[in-house]
Motif scaffolding. Sequence first.
Motif: not given
Length: 271
Positions: A130-139, A188-198
């Motif tokens: 659910r977290l990773h599905a948040i649109p990157v464009s909105e973060c 490294m090849a990047l695969d960006p999503v919205v992350t929590h970080g911890d």
Amino acid sequence: MSGGERERACTAALVPESMAAAVEGYEWARDIVGESGGVVYRLHGKSDAPDLFLKHGTDAVADEVTDEMVRMRWLAAYLPVPRVTHFVRTHDQAWLLMTAMHGRTAYQLLRSDEQARFAIVDALVAFLRRLHAIPVSECPFNSDHLFRLSRARTRIDAGLIEIDDFDDERQGWTAEQVWTAMQGLLPMALDPVVTHGDFSLDNLLIHDGEVVGVIDLGRVGIADRYQDLAILWNCLDEFDPSLQDRLWQQYGIADPDRSKLQFHLMLDELF
């Protein structure tokens, strides 16, 4: 953050005048795990009033508390997070008062209920998706590895790394050795999503088989998905390697990127 091994009773802390009425009448307990230079209190025992948490920091930690407040308010539109009730910032201090969330931590449940461990991992992965599905464009927040490497370098140079807390495979390493080993895994090849970080077991609250809340949000931002996957994967190793396999199965990764795992685990050592 409850239980005698994780906190101890204390006297009420001095808070800004604008916050005094909100904390009046509570019993206080201070968190003794993972304060990282700040202070965390649990306020409880007030009749007909919800439990609260208070974070306080000075100087650089005040900036971290401020970062968490801003991210918490943003993430509340997408996921269950604590509600900010009061926030006060001065030039060198910050106080963040927020509601406590119900449920038990994933760590507590994994320790106490071996039969439910696969179901717990399934719930954690469902929440992570659910977290990773948040649109990157909105973060609006950036937490990618380049940003965090810059902060890590500053922490190394300032002598802030607690090398005694390194994972077993890096016990005896210096912070510079960790830094050098990370460089060998780049680029490294990047695969960006919205992350929590911890995305660790103590930061996820579960009730009736579902994750009902996530806390400690100061690192939320856009980063490679392995930022979260690596930390969760590492946490599960304490219990059973089969839970790590379950993580990949439920998340949908057939062949985990071991290089990214190692990079993000080493990066985490520096925070």
